[in-house]
Design a protein around this motif. Structure first.
Motif, PDB file in Angstrom:
ATOM      1  N   ASN A 151    -104.838 -42.651 -29.307  1.00 32.48           N
ATOM      2  CA  ASN A 151    -103.287 -42.562 -29.412  1.00 32.48           C
ATOM      3  C   ASN A 151    -102.748 -42.580 -30.965  1.00 32.48           C
ATOM      4  O   ASN A 151    -101.774 -41.966 -31.112  1.00 32.48           O
ATOM      5  N   LEU A 156    -105.509 -46.575 -37.237  1.00 28.48           N
ATOM      6  CA  LEU A 156    -106.250 -47.302 -37.050  1.00 28.48           C
ATOM      7  C   LEU A 156    -107.309 -46.997 -37.751  1.00 28.48           C
ATOM      8  O   LEU A 156    -108.667 -47.803 -38.754  1.00 28.48           O
ATOM      9  N   LYS A 174    -116.589 -43.280 -35.783  1.00 24.94           N
ATOM     10  CA  LYS A 174    -116.838 -42.568 -34.113  1.00 24.94           C
ATOM     11  C   LYS A 174    -115.128 -42.284 -33.683  1.00 24.94           C
ATOM     12  O   LYS A 174    -114.183 -42.797 -33.286  1.00 24.94           O
ATOM     13  N   GLY A 205    -118.783 -37.287 -31.092  1.00 19.29           N
ATOM     14  CA  GLY A 205    -119.271 -37.156 -29.216  1.00 19.29           C
ATOM     15  C   GLY A 205    -118.066 -38.098 -28.526  1.00 19.29           C
ATOM     16  O   GLY A 205    -117.269 -38.313 -28.658  1.00 19.29           O
ATOM     17  N   ASP A 206    -119.178 -38.180 -26.944  1.00 16.29           N
ATOM     18  CA  ASP A 206    -118.640 -38.439 -25.998  1.00 16.29           C
ATOM     19  C   ASP A 206    -119.205 -39.895 -26.124  1.00 16.29           C
ATOM     20  O   ASP A 206    -119.487 -40.821 -26.521  1.00 16.29           O
ATOM     21  N   PRO A 208    -120.021 -42.257 -23.790  1.00 14.64           N
ATOM     22  CA  PRO A 208    -121.507 -42.702 -23.080  1.00 14.64           C
ATOM     23  C   PRO A 208    -122.460 -42.801 -24.103  1.00 14.64           C
ATOM     24  O   PRO A 208    -123.822 -43.517 -23.912  1.00 14.64           O
ATOM     25  N   THR A 226    -111.147 -50.547 -31.263  1.00 17.87           N
ATOM     26  CA  THR A 226    -110.305 -50.143 -31.056  1.00 17.87           C
ATOM     27  C   THR A 226    -110.423 -49.292 -30.046  1.00 17.87           C
ATOM     28  O   THR A 226    -110.389 -48.187 -30.279  1.00 17.87           O
ATOM     29  N   GLY A 227    -109.500 -49.943 -28.678  1.00 21.83           N
ATOM     30  CA  GLY A 227    -109.514 -48.908 -26.814  1.00 21.83           C
ATOM     31  C   GLY A 227    -109.066 -49.093 -26.094  1.00 21.83           C
ATOM     32  O   GLY A 227    -108.736 -51.148 -26.371  1.00 21.83           O
ATOM     33  N   SER A 228    -109.712 -49.027 -25.277  1.00 20.11           N
ATOM     34  CA  SER A 228    -109.474 -50.166 -23.646  1.00 20.11           C
ATOM     35  C   SER A 228    -110.435 -50.829 -23.354  1.00 20.11           C
ATOM     36  O   SER A 228    -111.578 -51.279 -24.646  1.00 20.11           O
ATOM     37  N   ILE A 234    -118.279 -53.573 -22.856  1.00 16.69           N
ATOM     38  CA  ILE A 234    -119.019 -52.438 -23.332  1.00 16.69           C
ATOM     39  C   ILE A 234    -119.776 -52.954 -24.585  1.00 16.69           C
ATOM     40  O   ILE A 234    -121.674 -53.577 -24.927  1.00 16.69           O
TER      41      ILE A 234
HETATM   42  P1  NAD Z   1    -110.938 -45.627 -25.107  1.00 19.38           P
HETATM   43  O1  NAD Z   1    -111.969 -47.155 -24.559  1.00 19.38           O
HETATM   44  O2  NAD Z   1    -111.847 -44.824 -23.735  1.00 19.38           O
HETATM   45  O3  NAD Z   1    -112.050 -44.827 -26.487  1.00 19.38           O
HETATM   46  C1  NAD Z   1    -112.114 -45.838 -27.077  1.00 19.38           C
HETATM   47  C2  NAD Z   1    -113.037 -45.614 -28.351  1.00 19.38           C
HETATM   48  O4  NAD Z   1    -114.527 -45.833 -27.815  1.00 19.38           O
HETATM   49  C3  NAD Z   1    -113.347 -43.605 -28.197  1.00 19.38           C
HETATM   50  O5  NAD Z   1    -113.378 -43.012 -29.885  1.00 19.38           O
HETATM   51  C4  NAD Z   1    -114.242 -43.498 -26.771  1.00 19.38           C
HETATM   52  O6  NAD Z   1    -114.919 -42.493 -27.430  1.00 19.38           O
HETATM   53  C5  NAD Z   1    -114.853 -44.484 -27.338  1.00 19.38           C
HETATM   54  N1  NAD Z   1    -115.713 -44.751 -26.296  1.00 19.38           N
HETATM   55  C6  NAD Z   1    -115.753 -44.418 -25.154  1.00 19.38           C
HETATM   56  N2  NAD Z   1    -116.895 -45.112 -24.095  1.00 19.38           N
HETATM   57  C7  NAD Z   1    -117.406 -45.613 -25.367  1.00 19.38           C
HETATM   58  C8  NAD Z   1    -118.953 -46.568 -25.390  1.00 19.38           C
HETATM   59  N3  NAD Z   1    -119.871 -46.668 -23.954  1.00 19.38           N
HETATM   60  N4  NAD Z   1    -119.084 -47.282 -26.367  1.00 19.38           N
HETATM   61  C9  NAD Z   1    -119.140 -47.227 -27.230  1.00 19.38           C
HETATM   62  N5  NAD Z   1    -117.552 -46.414 -27.689  1.00 19.38           N
HETATM   63  C10 NAD Z   1    -117.274 -45.244 -26.848  1.00 19.38           C
HETATM   64  O7  NAD Z   1    -109.906 -45.453 -25.745  1.00 19.38           O
HETATM   65  P2  NAD Z   1    -108.989 -44.535 -25.926  1.00 19.38           P
HETATM   66  O8  NAD Z   1    -108.429 -44.728 -24.154  1.00 19.38           O
HETATM   67  O9  NAD Z   1    -109.028 -43.590 -26.939  1.00 19.38           O
HETATM   68  O10 NAD Z   1    -107.417 -45.863 -25.892  1.00 19.38           O
HETATM   69  C11 NAD Z   1    -106.774 -46.327 -25.423  1.00 19.38           C
HETATM   70  C12 NAD Z   1    -106.798 -48.084 -25.010  1.00 19.38           C
HETATM   71  O11 NAD Z   1    -106.311 -48.104 -26.168  1.00 19.38           O
HETATM   72  C13 NAD Z   1    -105.543 -48.569 -24.380  1.00 19.38           C
HETATM   73  O12 NAD Z   1    -106.177 -49.431 -23.699  1.00 19.38           O
HETATM   74  C14 NAD Z   1    -105.147 -48.786 -25.362  1.00 19.38           C
HETATM   75  O13 NAD Z   1    -103.816 -50.071 -25.140  1.00 19.38           O
HETATM   76  C15 NAD Z   1    -106.082 -49.100 -26.471  1.00 19.38           C
HETATM   77  N6  NAD Z   1    -105.440 -49.603 -27.272  1.00 19.38           N
HETATM   78  C16 NAD Z   1    -105.797 -50.567 -28.728  1.00 19.38           C
HETATM   79  C17 NAD Z   1    -104.957 -50.746 -29.840  1.00 19.38           C
HETATM   80  C18 NAD Z   1    -104.557 -52.402 -29.924  1.00 19.38           C
HETATM   81  O14 NAD Z   1    -104.626 -52.241 -31.509  1.00 19.38           O
HETATM   82  N7  NAD Z   1    -105.014 -53.722 -29.361  1.00 19.38           N
HETATM   83  C19 NAD Z   1    -104.837 -49.857 -30.341  1.00 19.38           C
HETATM   84  C20 NAD Z   1    -104.648 -48.340 -29.362  1.00 19.38           C
HETATM   85  C21 NAD Z   1    -105.213 -47.960 -28.326  1.00 19.38           C
END
Ligand code: NAD
Length: 480
Positions: A151, A156, A174, A205-206, A208, A226-228, A234
């Motif tokens: 996003n 970030l 990554k 890359g993806d 997983p 930063t992410g879900s 995990i």
């Molecule tokens: P996501 O968790 O799907 O992906 C985040 C990153 O992790 C990507 O680079 C992805 O390729 C990687 N990834 C996916 N699976 C992985 C694994 N098994 N091991 C390691 N890396 C892996 O999140 P998204 O859809 O890109 O972002 C949206 C989410 O991020 C929302 O939940 C949002 O609230 C959150 N977010 C949080 C903040 C914060 O600062 N708290 C900021 C931005 C987004």
């Protein structure tokens, strides 16, 4: 485009690629390598060598290189903003704003890096230590893996890469699997500015395949993710196998509380900023609109009038407010979430429709507290979910009923009530008379509960990317 390992643009060793699609046009924009565990290993071992040389480079030289990088970003800002908009679907004006933030973020970290002072303990704080001098200083941790979501990839990148490099670490970036190209271009500019090729790597890359092998690598000393929340957990478990320090910035379902004495026009304007920016794909966007029953109809009427004025369309067209989500799959997910909110008792007042990857601004009201969206379901799109409440105590109870705890906000003209509400909210960031979408580089940013571990920002990230060393000089005092 290829990824960059040891200064070279390379394919993945197994020759697989990810297709990067422009979400607005639906057309293929480019491809990037889908890095294999072997590629990840090469990137991390190279970065480890980089760390051993970079850690001793004087700060003044590191700062000089990063300032050159900022000049290169300025020179290339049109290309960077266009790339970011095309691969993400964000309005071009917002892409320019994100590229502009690179200088703000990096300069903030540069200023702070010069002040990472250690401590000196006074002589003789305990009996027997009268001749002992004790010092602390900060050292880099080693290789920092920067795992970045789709996003705000550049924001970030700034939050993670700038402090890691300034503190003397090497980084493996990554990028998000949906939109990695802008970050490859930023890494290219870091190398052009003079960061040694061993010190910064970018592997695409993806999750997983690539993300997972990066988080599991034994030479990764620190993971900043930063992410879900699901992927964060995990990653945390993977990092634990090697005792890698892991910082997590995760999802949220922020409460936006409107009390009956609030300035409703102000609350509506802040809703536009705090819910519609980036097409609603913001971690700390206000996602649950808790509105006191007595002003609910007024808020909904004004909100709908204002939402109808938003221009929905091509992200590259001047004046577009709302464009599309990052992928059509993401939009289908939001469309299904909207249907579920309605099935669970919400009344659709505006929107609810989808065209390709675009979700039109949507408002659903009268949502019961039993609906999933009232607690733990994060909707990542331009959807205003209105949940009415009776008393201030009810509002706090609903706000805190979520497993998430990223940010929250309250609108009221009574400062005592405002203070007491934010004091009760179980979340990391609070805002009074403004949307919870407020993140400045200087402030520590991070969530409570399932929204994360640790905080990020100029004030706090250096603590995560450095280790404290103590140096004790025994018997240093003697009569002369
Ligand atoms: P996501 O968790 O799907 O992906 C985040 C990153 O992790 C990507 O680079 C992805 O390729 C990687 N990834 C996916 N699976 C992985 C694994 N098994 N091991 C390691 N890396 C892996 O999140 P998204 O859809 O890109 O972002 C949206 C989410 O991020 C929302 O939940 C949002 O609230 C959150 N977010 C949080 C903040 C914060 O600062 N708290 C900021 C931005 C987004």
């Amino acid at each position: 485009m290829k990824m960059i390992v040891n200064g070279k643009f390379v394919d993945s060793s197994d020759k697989t690629v990810l297709e990067i699609v422009n979400p607005y046009t639906g057309k293929l924009y480019d491809t990037v390598p889908n890095a294999s565990p072997k590629d990840v290993d090469l990137a991390v071992t190279t970065a480890h060598k980089g760390y051993l040389m970079w850690k001793d480079v004087p700060l003044v030289e590191k700062v000089g290189i990063l300032k050159k990088f900022l000049d290169l970003v300025d020179k290339n800002k049109d290309d960077l903003a266009l790339t970011l908009s095309c691969e993400t679907g964000k309005p071009l004006s917002q892409a320019y704003a994100e590229i502009g933030n690179i200088r703000i973020g990096f300069e903030g970290f540069i200023e702070k890096a010069k002040h990472l002072y250690g401590n000196v303990v006074p002589f003789g704080t305990e009996a027997g230590q009268e001749k002992t001098l004790q010092l602390t200083l900060r050292e880099p941790v080693g290789v920092v893996a920067c795992i970045i979501p789709f996003n705000f990839p550049c924001d970030l990148f700034d939050q993670k890469v700038a402090p890691a490099l300034l503190a003397g670490n090497a980084v493996v970036v990554k990028p998000p699997h949906q939109n990695p190209i802008t970050l490859i271009k930023l890494v290219e500019l870091l190398l052009k500015a003079g960061v040694p090729k061993e010190v910064v790597q970018v592997i695409t890359g993806d999750g997983p395949k690539t993300g997972n092998s990066l988080a599991c690598h034994p030479l990764v000393n620190n993971i900043t993710f930063t992410g879900s929340t699901a992927v964060g957990i995990i990653t945390y478990l993977n990092g634990a196998k090697n005792l890698s320090h892991t910082a997590l910035e995760l999802g949220g379902n922020d409460a936006f509380i409107v009390l009956e004495d609030a300035d409703i026009d102000l609350a509506v304007e802040e809703m536009i900023w705090g819910r519609m920016y980036n097409n609603g794909q913001v971690c700390c966007a206000s996602k649950r609109f808790l509105v006191q029953e007595t002003v609910k109809d007024q808020f909904v009427k004004k909100a709908v009038e204002r939402l109808k004025k938003l221009k929905v369309g091509d992200p590259l067209k001047k004046g577009t407010d709302i464009s599309c989500l990052v992928t059509e799959a993401a939009a289908i997910r939001v469309e299904n979430q909207i249907k579920k909110v309605i099935e669970q008792g919400g009344k659709l007042v505006l929107g609810g429709n989808r065209k390709g990857a675009t979700i039109y601004p949507t408002l659903i009201t009268d949502i019961p507290t039993s609906a999933d969206v009232a607690t733990d379901e994060e909707i990542f799109g331009p959807v205003v979910s209105v949940i009415p409440f009776k008393t201030v105590a009810d509002a706090i109870k609903i706000a805190n009923s979520s497993k998430f705890g990223l940010s929250g906000c309250v609108f009221t003209k009574d400062v005592t009530t405002a203070f007491n509400v934010v004091k009760q909210l179980e979340c990391g960031g609070t805002v009074i008379n403004g949307a919870s979408f407020h993140r400045s580089f200087e402030m520590p940013f991070g969530g409570y509960k399932f929204s994360g571990i640790g905080t990020e920002g100029v004030m706090s990230t250096f603590d995560a990317v450095t280790k404290v060393k103590t140096i004790t000089l025994k018997n240093i005092l003697k009569p002369i």
